[in-house]
Write a protein that holds these residues in place. Structure first.
Motif, PDB file in Angstrom:
ATOM      1  N   SER A   1     -16.576 -40.588  18.504  1.00 50.68           N
ATOM      2  CA  SER A   1     -16.862 -40.880  19.911  1.00 50.68           C
ATOM      3  C   SER A   1     -15.954 -40.047  20.792  1.00 50.68           C
ATOM      4  CB  SER A   1     -16.668 -42.371  20.215  1.00 50.68           C
ATOM      5  OG  SER A   1     -15.325 -42.754  20.021  1.00 50.68           O
ATOM      6  N   ALA A   2     -16.498 -39.591  21.911  1.00 45.23           N
ATOM      7  CA  ALA A   2     -15.756 -38.807  22.896  1.00 45.23           C
ATOM      8  C   ALA A   2     -15.788 -39.541  24.224  1.00 45.23           C
ATOM      9  CB  ALA A   2     -16.342 -37.412  23.035  1.00 45.23           C
TER      10      ALA A   2
ATOM     11  N   LEU B   1     -21.529 -35.383  21.588  1.00 41.13           N
ATOM     12  CA  LEU B   1     -21.427 -34.895  20.219  1.00 41.13           C
ATOM     13  C   LEU B   1     -22.806 -34.736  19.609  1.00 41.13           C
ATOM     14  CD1 LEU B   1     -18.593 -37.380  19.263  1.00 41.13           C
ATOM     15  CD2 LEU B   1     -18.269 -34.921  19.630  1.00 41.13           C
ATOM     16  N   SER B   2     -22.930 -33.751  18.718  1.00 38.10           N
ATOM     17  CA  SER B   2     -24.199 -33.508  18.028  1.00 38.10           C
ATOM     18  C   SER B   2     -23.911 -32.912  16.665  1.00 38.10           C
ATOM     19  CB  SER B   2     -25.094 -32.545  18.826  1.00 38.10           C
ATOM     20  OG  SER B   2     -25.384 -33.035  20.119  1.00 38.10           O
TER      21      SER B   2
ATOM     22  N   GLN C   1     -25.074 -37.590  22.477  1.00 40.51           N
ATOM     23  CA  GLN C   1     -24.470 -38.697  23.203  1.00 40.51           C
ATOM     24  C   GLN C   1     -22.960 -38.731  22.922  1.00 40.51           C
ATOM     25  OE1 GLN C   1     -26.612 -42.389  22.506  1.00 40.51           O
ATOM     26  NE2 GLN C   1     -28.554 -41.285  22.245  1.00 40.51           N
ATOM     27  N   SER C   2     -22.291 -39.641  23.582  1.00 36.68           N
ATOM     28  CA  SER C   2     -20.839 -39.713  23.408  1.00 36.68           C
ATOM     29  C   SER C   2     -20.439 -40.411  22.117  1.00 36.68           C
ATOM     30  CB  SER C   2     -20.202 -40.436  24.601  1.00 36.68           C
ATOM     31  OG  SER C   2     -20.724 -41.742  24.727  1.00 36.68           O
ATOM     32  N   ASN C   3     -21.364 -41.134  21.479  1.00 37.18           N
ATOM     33  CA  ASN C   3     -21.089 -41.816  20.209  1.00 37.18           C
ATOM     34  C   ASN C   3     -22.046 -41.288  19.146  1.00 37.18           C
ATOM     35  OD1 ASN C   3     -19.070 -44.156  20.866  1.00 37.18           O
ATOM     36  ND2 ASN C   3     -20.594 -44.188  22.514  1.00 37.18           N
TER      37      ASN C   3
ATOM     38  N   THR D   1     -19.403 -32.213  29.354  1.00 36.05           N
ATOM     39  CA  THR D   1     -20.487 -32.433  30.319  1.00 36.05           C
ATOM     40  C   THR D   1     -20.053 -32.247  31.763  1.00 36.05           C
ATOM     41  OG1 THR D   1     -19.981 -34.805  30.346  1.00 36.05           O
ATOM     42  CG2 THR D   1     -21.655 -34.046  28.779  1.00 36.05           C
ATOM     43  N   ILE D   2     -18.762 -32.139  32.002  1.00 33.77           N
ATOM     44  CA  ILE D   2     -18.233 -31.977  33.358  1.00 33.77           C
ATOM     45  C   ILE D   2     -17.545 -30.618  33.451  1.00 33.77           C
ATOM     46  CG2 ILE D   2     -16.659 -32.895  35.114  1.00 33.77           C
ATOM     47  CD1 ILE D   2     -16.974 -35.632  33.798  1.00 33.77           C
TER      48      ILE D   2
END
Length: 491
Positions: free
Chosen positions: A216-217, A222-223, A238-240, A263-264
């Motif tokens: 998780s981030a 993440l992929s 997604q983040s998880n 993403t930012i």
């Protein structure tokens, strides 16, 4: 050195862990008077060349809406005209130095937190609200530049702020004991808004019926690249992210293809990834950095193309001419830049000499900033205007050491056989107390390796070779007007 890293191995029987320690000297903060209004927060800067009619219109329009704000003008016209007024500073450059040389000069003289750059043919109007720029910059301290198009004009007016130093990695990350999880502990850096494979992810454990790991981030996603129909991967993009399989080899193959995407858009920040297997959990950092364009200099063939000699003068033209003559005796082709804040400037001319006229009594460090802003060589040599070059003055020896030790920013020499140097001790404070900066005369940190007569210090005498890009990043405090005999570089 100012910044380094040490890697430690921590072993017990057959178990071994590796961790890093960042060695970094505390930075002395850049302080500005926060002020009460826009006039103490922003300086307006411009560059002009033969357009005095347009420049005067610009000044009048500024004064209509901001009568108290300071204006700095860099002027490289062939026949400069005096431009005077309340809170107005004109700097006379050698002719046709160019737009960016003028920008460097103007910015070097700014003492406010922000500056607004405008072209000399721009006109302020009711819609020109500097306060809006400042409001955005205060809300988003990561920004360095805010720009706005100016309608029919092809130019822009922009506002800058000095970048914040340091990464957001202040919290400790404690590695768990005997974890079966393999992961990058340091050094993994990604570009903002770019997908990157996370190196080194793996699971090392005993046989299980099912192997399941999750990541998780906080701010990124993440992929797993190249997922096939039979792969058990949940949370793509997604983040998880969860990966599971009955084969440890398959899990590790999928882990080797895990990617991170920020993403930012942020040019200097970090994220933390949690990596979990059963009751084991680790956390590792990801540094998010936009790649910087390197500072490129012509390596040249001799010292004349590697070094520029700089000085600042005030009413000492006799001594200045003696200095120039002594330089020409040993270095007839080297470039000399002179910053001059005399009350009645006298012309100083000659081959490879650039003479910059400042407003009167601006001070030593303002002159240093101006002179350094005009350097186009990799190094510069700073000398006082009453120095004299001698047979033993060998700039080549300075360059040799700086080339051998690229971590050095400034290399000081001795004057008349005397060395002057000191160290700093800086204790960081809080918002109420502030920090404490102590100077220790004749103090040094340690001997410079391979150079037995050189020592690592924080301050040197007023005769030093500086690495141009490093000194520009830090600069000199222009509020110190008449104190300039000890040079220092603190970042």
């Amino acid at each position: 050195m100012e910044k380094d890293q040490a890697i430690f191995n921590f072993s017990f029987e057959e178990y071994e862990a590796i961790f890093s320690i960042e060695i970094k000297r505390p930075s002395v903060p850049v302080l500005y008077d926060p002020g009460e209004d826009i006039n103490s927060q922003v300086t307006i800067a411009t560059k002009t060349f033969l357009r005095y009619d347009e420049l005067n219109i610009l000044i009048k329009s500024i004064r209509q809406f901001y009568p108290e704000i300071k204006i700095i003008i860099a002027d490289d016209s062939l026949e400069p005209q005096n431009v005077t007024g309340y809170k107005l500073e004109q700097y006379i450059m050698p002719p046709t130095q160019g737009w960016f040389a003028g920008r460097n000069l103007a910015v070097s003289q700014v003492t406010t937190k922000y500056f607004l750059w405008v072209d000399d043919d721009y006109i302020f109007s009711n819609s020109t609200r500097i306060e809006k720029f400042v409001e955005i910059m205060e809300k988003v301290p990561e920004l360095d530049v805010v720009s706005k198009e100016t309608g029919e004009h092809t130019s822009h007016h922009v506002i800058f702020v000095k970048p914040k130093m340091g990464a957001n990695l202040d919290k400790f990350i404690i590695a768990p004991a005997n974890s079966p999880l393999q992961y990058p502990i340091t050094g993994f850096t990604v570009s903002p808004l770019k997908k990157s494979v996370i190196p080194g992810l793996a699971l090392q454990t005993q046989k299980r019926e099912v192997y399941k790991v999750s990541l998780s981030a906080k701010t990124g996603v993440l992929s797993v690249d190249s997922v096939t129909a039979g792969d058990q991967v949940d949370g793509q993009g997604q983040s998880n992210l969860t990966i599971s399989s009955s084969s440890l080899t398959h899990v590790n193959d999928l882990l080797s293809r895990v990617t991170y995407y920020s993403t930012i858009y942020h040019i200097k920040t970090s994220d933390f990834v949690h990596f979990i297997f059963e009751d084991h959990e680790v956390v590792f950092p990801i540094l998010i950095r936009r790649q910087t364009v390197p500072s490129l200099y012509d390596p040249g063939t001799d010292v004349n193309s590697q070094v520029t000699v700089l000085t600042k003068t005030f009413l000492r033209y006799k001594e200045l001419n003696v200095l120039i003559q002594s330089i020409r005796m040993y270095y007839p082709d080297i470039m000399i830049i002179i910053a001059d804040d005399s009350m009645k400037p006298e012309p100083v001319t000659g081959k490879n000499i650039e003479h910059y006229i400042m407003p009167p009594t601006r001070g030593w460090f303002a002159g240093r900033n101006l002179a350094v802003s005009q350097v186009t060589t990799k190094y510069f040599l700073w000398v006082d205007d009453d120095f004299q070059f001698l047979k033993g003055t060998r700039i080549e020896s300075f360059v040799e050491i700086m080339e051998a030790v690229p971590e050095l920013d400034i290399l000081g020499g001795d004057v008349s056989g005397n060395q002057y140097y000191f160290t700093f001790e800086y204790e960081e404070g809080d918002e109420e107390e502030g920090g404490c900066l102590t100077r220790i005369k004749k103090g040094f940190h340690q001997q410079l390796p391979n150079f037995p007569n050189c020592f690592l210090v924080d301050g040197v005498v007023n005769y030093f070779l500086g690495r141009t890009d490093a000194v520009r990043r830090v600069g000199f405090d222009p509020y110190l007007k008449r104190v300039g005999h000890s040079g220092k570089l603190s970042d």
